[in-house]
Design a protein around this motif. Structure first.
Motif, PDB file in Angstrom:
ATOM      1  N   SER A  14      -9.457   2.640  -9.420  1.00 56.69           N
ATOM      2  CA  SER A  14      -8.457   2.302  -8.316  1.00 56.69           C
ATOM      3  C   SER A  14      -9.073   2.049  -7.051  1.00 56.69           C
ATOM      4  O   SER A  14     -10.504   2.306  -7.185  1.00 56.69           O
ATOM      5  N   ALA A  19     -11.629  -2.495  -6.080  1.00 59.50           N
ATOM      6  CA  ALA A  19     -11.876  -3.709  -5.447  1.00 59.50           C
ATOM      7  C   ALA A  19     -13.645  -4.160  -5.144  1.00 59.50           C
ATOM      8  O   ALA A  19     -13.758  -5.500  -5.225  1.00 59.50           O
ATOM      9  N   VAL A  22     -14.575  -6.096  -8.469  1.00 60.19           N
ATOM     10  CA  VAL A  22     -14.119  -7.347  -8.539  1.00 60.19           C
ATOM     11  C   VAL A  22     -14.905  -8.145  -7.418  1.00 60.19           C
ATOM     12  O   VAL A  22     -15.316  -9.490  -7.796  1.00 60.19           O
ATOM     13  N   ALA A  43      -5.601  -1.560 -14.495  1.00 63.34           N
ATOM     14  CA  ALA A  43      -5.514  -2.233 -13.017  1.00 63.34           C
ATOM     15  C   ALA A  43      -6.704  -3.062 -12.695  1.00 63.34           C
ATOM     16  O   ALA A  43      -6.726  -4.012 -12.355  1.00 63.34           O
ATOM     17  N   LEU A  44      -8.043  -2.349 -13.198  1.00 62.73           N
ATOM     18  CA  LEU A  44      -9.195  -3.443 -12.933  1.00 62.73           C
ATOM     19  C   LEU A  44      -9.296  -4.547 -13.877  1.00 62.73           C
ATOM     20  O   LEU A  44      -9.640  -5.572 -13.245  1.00 62.73           O
ATOM     21  N   ALA A  47      -6.671  -6.930 -12.157  1.00 56.05           N
ATOM     22  CA  ALA A  47      -7.522  -7.422 -10.981  1.00 56.05           C
ATOM     23  C   ALA A  47      -8.515  -8.679 -10.995  1.00 56.05           C
ATOM     24  O   ALA A  47      -8.726  -9.687 -10.580  1.00 56.05           O
ATOM     25  N   GLU A  50      -7.166 -11.736 -12.164  1.00 55.67           N
ATOM     26  CA  GLU A  50      -6.477 -12.439 -11.741  1.00 55.67           C
ATOM     27  C   GLU A  50      -7.504 -13.240 -10.524  1.00 55.67           C
ATOM     28  O   GLU A  50      -7.329 -14.543 -10.195  1.00 55.67           O
ATOM     29  N   ALA A  51      -8.723 -12.627 -10.246  1.00 60.48           N
ATOM     30  CA  ALA A  51      -9.843 -13.063  -9.566  1.00 60.48           C
ATOM     31  C   ALA A  51     -10.661 -14.133 -10.478  1.00 60.48           C
ATOM     32  O   ALA A  51     -11.560 -14.665  -9.899  1.00 60.48           O
ATOM     33  N   SER A 189      -5.314   2.936   0.060  1.00 67.69           N
ATOM     34  CA  SER A 189      -5.728   2.622  -1.600  1.00 67.69           C
ATOM     35  C   SER A 189      -5.018   4.131  -2.228  1.00 67.69           C
ATOM     36  O   SER A 189      -4.363   4.933  -1.513  1.00 67.69           O
ATOM     37  N   ALA A 231      -9.827  -4.063  -0.123  1.00 67.36           N
ATOM     38  CA  ALA A 231     -10.696  -5.096  -0.257  1.00 67.36           C
ATOM     39  C   ALA A 231     -11.514  -5.383   0.886  1.00 67.36           C
ATOM     40  O   ALA A 231     -12.561  -5.846   0.964  1.00 67.36           O
TER      41      ALA A 231
END
Length: 282
Positions: A14, A19, A22, A43-44, A47, A50-51, A189, A231
């Motif tokens: 997290s 961030a 990614v 969550a990782l 993300a 999505e990226a 965060s 980020a």
């Protein structure tokens, strides 16, 4: 950086670590994203997908408080990829309380995660970083420079990390390894939420420190209202990884730079004491 560059990042379930994983992948690194509980990768993965960088991120188990786990994770990276080009020490945990309210176990726990874990990962990685002229980036905190009320144990651990890395940096440079510390301030965060603070219970157990703690909590909640994003903090980490000549000390925002600057120009400690006293006097 080329596609052959591999970075190991700790604490990626997290927040800043996620961030950073990614963002590093997006910058061309092959990322080994480590976390204590590999079951918490949802969550990782989301993300990364999505990226559009899911193919550049590999997940591995690593508990920074378990020396065997640290060594096994580092050796596995080298065995699978042939090299380890960089490490980002990010795993950490908060500890709210002050001297009379903390047990020896509380203080030791804070040191194990935030300091000894960093030492263990660094020691295991250095021979491999030395072999390739690699990078060692450690996420500390503005709390590693400025001692903050009700963060006695946390700041002590982060101060220790800063001293460790500041001492290591010139020695590591002689064998081709560049060492940097990255100092976030308030970051919006999961880090704060992960402490699972029961504020009424904290205040109830604070005794004579309850008024000061109340002021500290109110101030802290307000400061996180306009905090930078994970980020943004991750961007500073990746910029340090990618820099041809990375600085030793990096703050992740103007706010963090101003805060750290107060300490670095405060020869007798009066400026810092005036600043932090206001946090607890309301």
């Amino acid at each position: 950086m080329t596609d052959s560059k591999t970075v190991l990042i700790t604490g990626t379930s997290s927040g800043i670590g996620l961030a950073a994983a990614v963002a590093a992948a997006a910058s061309g690194w092959h990322v080994v994203a480590t976390l204590r509980d590999p079951g918490k990768v949802g969550a990782l993965f989301a993300a990364a997908a999505e990226a559009g960088v899911a193919d550049r991120i590999q997940v591995a188990a690593l508990d920074v408080t378990d020396p065997a786990s640290v060594v096994a994770a580092v050796e596995r990276v080298v065995a699978e990829h042939g090299r380890l080009d960089a490490v980002v020490n990010n795993a950490g945990a908060g500890m709210v309380g002050t001297a009379e309210l903390l047990t020896d176990a509380d203080v030791r726990d804070a040191m194990e995660v935030n300091y000894f874990g960093v030492v263990a990962v660094t020691r295991a990685a250095l021979p491999h970083l030395r072999a390739v002229g690699g990078r060692l980036v450690t996420v500390t905190s503005v709390g590693g420079v400025v001692g903050q009320p009700f963060n006695d144990a946390y700041c002590a651990a982060k101060f220790a990390v800063e001293g460790f890395m500041e001492s290591l940096a010139p020695v590591a440079a002689t064998v081709g390894v560049r060492v940097s510390v990255v100092e976030p301030g308030a970051v919006a965060s999961e880090f704060v939420a992960s402490q699972q603070l029961d504020i009424p219970a904290l205040l109830g157990a604070a005794g004579p420190y309850a008024p000061a703690m109340q002021s500290y909590i109110e101030r802290t909640v307000a400061s996180f209202g306009d905090a930078q994003t994970s980020a943004d903090a991750a961007a500073a980490i990746v910029a340090t990884l990618d820099a041809a000549e990375p600085p030793f000390r990096v703050q992740t925002s103007d706010r963090a730079r101003d805060f750290v600057g107060t300490k670095l120009t405060d020869r007798d400690g009066s400026a810092v004491q005036a600043l932090t006293r206001d946090w607890v006097e309301g």
